[in-house]
Design a protein around this motif. Structure first.
Motif, mmCIF file in Angstrom:
data_model
loop_
_atom_site.group_PDB
_atom_site.id
_atom_site.type_symbol
_atom_site.label_atom_id
_atom_site.label_comp_id
_atom_site.label_asym_id
_atom_site.label_seq_id
_atom_site.Cartn_x
_atom_site.Cartn_y
_atom_site.Cartn_z
ATOM 1 N N ILE A 287 -61.111 76.323 33.855
ATOM 2 C CA ILE A 287 -61.949 77.409 33.315
ATOM 3 C C ILE A 287 -62.881 77.999 34.379
ATOM 4 C CG2 ILE A 287 -61.780 76.546 30.951
ATOM 5 C CD1 ILE A 287 -64.654 75.483 31.217
ATOM 6 N N GLY A 288 -62.792 77.475 35.599
ATOM 7 C CA GLY A 288 -63.538 78.067 36.705
ATOM 8 C C GLY A 288 -64.956 77.574 36.882
ATOM 9 N N VAL A 289 -65.374 76.567 36.121
ATOM 10 C CA VAL A 289 -66.708 76.010 36.339
ATOM 11 C C VAL A 289 -66.742 75.326 37.701
ATOM 12 C CG1 VAL A 289 -68.411 74.326 35.529
ATOM 13 C CG2 VAL A 289 -67.206 75.773 33.878
ATOM 14 N N ILE A 290 -65.709 74.551 38.003
ATOM 15 C CA ILE A 290 -65.540 73.987 39.342
ATOM 16 C C ILE A 290 -64.641 74.957 40.097
ATOM 17 C CG2 ILE A 290 -64.646 72.083 40.729
ATOM 18 C CD1 ILE A 290 -65.179 70.251 38.298
ATOM 19 N N ARG A 291 -65.226 75.662 41.055
ATOM 20 C CA ARG A 291 -64.461 76.673 41.793
ATOM 21 C C ARG A 291 -63.628 76.072 42.907
ATOM 22 N NH1 ARG A 291 -69.031 80.724 43.219
ATOM 23 N NH2 ARG A 291 -67.944 80.498 45.182
ATOM 24 N N ARG A 292 -64.198 75.086 43.627
ATOM 25 C CA ARG A 292 -63.477 74.462 44.732
ATOM 26 C C ARG A 292 -64.258 73.247 45.200
ATOM 27 N NH1 ARG A 292 -64.800 77.891 50.172
ATOM 28 N NH2 ARG A 292 -67.019 77.928 49.847
ATOM 29 N N SER B 128 -63.141 56.512 29.901
ATOM 30 C CA SER B 128 -62.024 55.878 30.583
ATOM 31 C C SER B 128 -61.428 56.914 31.549
ATOM 32 C CB SER B 128 -60.993 55.364 29.581
ATOM 33 O OG SER B 128 -60.488 56.419 28.805
ATOM 34 N N PRO B 129 -60.639 56.468 32.529
ATOM 35 C CA PRO B 129 -60.170 57.387 33.574
ATOM 36 C C PRO B 129 -59.369 58.589 33.076
ATOM 37 C CG PRO B 129 -59.920 55.141 34.314
ATOM 38 C CD PRO B 129 -60.345 55.073 32.868
ATOM 39 N N SER B 130 -58.465 58.404 32.116
ATOM 40 C CA SER B 130 -57.626 59.535 31.670
ATOM 41 C C SER B 130 -58.426 60.664 31.040
ATOM 42 C CB SER B 130 -56.541 59.043 30.713
ATOM 43 O OG SER B 130 -55.622 58.250 31.409
ATOM 44 N N PRO B 131 -59.297 60.386 30.065
ATOM 45 C CA PRO B 131 -60.108 61.485 29.506
ATOM 46 C C PRO B 131 -61.027 62.130 30.548
ATOM 47 C CG PRO B 131 -60.231 59.564 28.078
ATOM 48 C CD PRO B 131 -59.498 59.145 29.314
ATOM 49 N N CYS B 132 -61.534 61.318 31.483
ATOM 50 C CA CYS B 132 -62.390 61.876 32.536
ATOM 51 C C CYS B 132 -61.601 62.856 33.385
ATOM 52 C CB CYS B 132 -62.963 60.748 33.381
ATOM 53 S SG CYS B 132 -64.109 61.313 34.655
ATOM 54 N N LEU B 133 -60.408 62.463 33.786
ATOM 55 C CA LEU B 133 -59.563 63.334 34.601
ATOM 56 C C LEU B 133 -59.219 64.617 33.850
ATOM 57 C CD1 LEU B 133 -58.203 63.534 37.350
ATOM 58 C CD2 LEU B 133 -56.194 62.425 36.353
ATOM 59 N N ARG B 134 -58.949 64.506 32.548
ATOM 60 C CA ARG B 134 -58.654 65.707 31.739
ATOM 61 C C ARG B 134 -59.851 66.655 31.714
ATOM 62 N NH1 ARG B 134 -55.787 62.060 28.442
ATOM 63 N NH2 ARG B 134 -57.543 61.815 27.005
ATOM 64 N N ARG B 135 -61.038 66.092 31.589
ATOM 65 C CA ARG B 135 -62.245 66.938 31.570
ATOM 66 C C ARG B 135 -62.437 67.644 32.919
ATOM 67 N NH1 ARG B 135 -66.838 66.258 27.854
ATOM 68 N NH2 ARG B 135 -66.136 65.064 26.057
ATOM 69 N N VAL B 136 -62.267 66.907 34.003
ATOM 70 C CA VAL B 136 -62.398 67.524 35.324
ATOM 71 C C VAL B 136 -61.377 68.643 35.474
ATOM 72 C CG1 VAL B 136 -62.168 67.153 37.820
ATOM 73 C CG2 VAL B 136 -63.417 65.490 36.420
ATOM 74 N N LYS B 137 -60.151 68.392 35.078
ATOM 75 C CA LYS B 137 -59.089 69.407 35.168
ATOM 76 C C LYS B 137 -59.454 70.636 34.333
ATOM 77 C CE LYS B 137 -54.823 70.875 35.974
ATOM 78 N NZ LYS B 137 -54.895 72.138 36.663
ATOM 79 N N ARG B 138 -59.993 70.426 33.126
ATOM 80 C CA ARG B 138 -60.406 71.547 32.280
ATOM 81 C C ARG B 138 -61.530 72.340 32.949
ATOM 82 N NH1 ARG B 138 -64.395 72.659 28.784
ATOM 83 N NH2 ARG B 138 -65.238 70.554 28.828
ATOM 84 N N LEU B 139 -62.502 71.637 33.545
ATOM 85 C CA LEU B 139 -63.601 72.321 34.236
ATOM 86 C C LEU B 139 -63.086 73.131 35.424
ATOM 87 C CD1 LEU B 139 -66.212 69.432 34.039
ATOM 88 C CD2 LEU B 139 -66.357 71.652 32.858
ATOM 89 N N GLU B 140 -62.068 72.635 36.089
ATOM 90 C CA GLU B 140 -61.430 73.393 37.173
ATOM 91 C C GLU B 140 -60.688 74.603 36.613
ATOM 92 O OE1 GLU B 140 -60.527 69.585 40.139
ATOM 93 O OE2 GLU B 140 -58.935 70.357 38.856
#
Length: 154
Positions: free
Chosen positions: A48-53, A34-46
């Motif tokens: 912790i630096g996995v997604i740099r930019r 669902s959208p909320s858990p997905c957004l939380r995961r993306v934010k976590r990946l950002e």
């Protein structure tokens, strides 16, 4: 780090690499969240630096930078100060789109973009000089790009 990423994290990263502008709702649908858990995961990946930019990929030839060259650099010395000064100088040059300090035959490898061969020659004469710690430059000009990806294998 990859071992701490689960299958859903990898799926999120795969989709974001392919389309950095993907909307969260579409991303959530594609990875089965669902959208909320997905957004939380993306934010976590950002976080912790996995997604740099996030960035846009441009067609260099359509903006007047149709020539890419690889410059193999030998420095005047390999001490920390020379290498650091060289690295700082290269970081300040927008034409240098990649700079790698190397082990092996050369001390550094640059990927440089220019309008044309004369544009590169002018760049080389102005910036790849002793004042930036450069002793020699050997330039390789690719004849054809067979593969150029920005996406990492997951």
């Amino acid at each position: 780090m990859l071992s701490s990423l689960d299958q859903i994290d990898r799926a999120i990263l795969t989709h974001i690499q392919a389309d950095g502008r993907i909307q969260n709702l579409e991303l959530a649908n594609r990875v089965g969240l669902s959208p909320s858990p997905c957004l939380r995961r993306v934010k976590r990946l950002e976080d912790i630096g996995v997604i740099r930019r996030y960035t846009a990929l441009l067609d260099a030839s359509k903006i007047g930078l149709g020539l890419t060259v690889f410059s193999r650099i030998s420095l005047v010395a390999q001490d920390a100060e020379t290498v650091e000064n060289f690295a700082q100088a290269m970081n300040a040059l927008p034409q240098v789109v990649e700079c790698h300090i190397m082990a092996g035959e050369c001390d550094a490898l640059l990927r440089v973009v220019a309008s044309d061969l004369d544009g590169y020659r002018q760049f080389q004469m102005a910036h790849l000089t002793r004042k930036n710690g450069v002793q020699t430059v050997k330039t390789d000009i690719p004849m054809q790009t067979v593969k150029l990806l920005t996406e990492l294998p997951l």
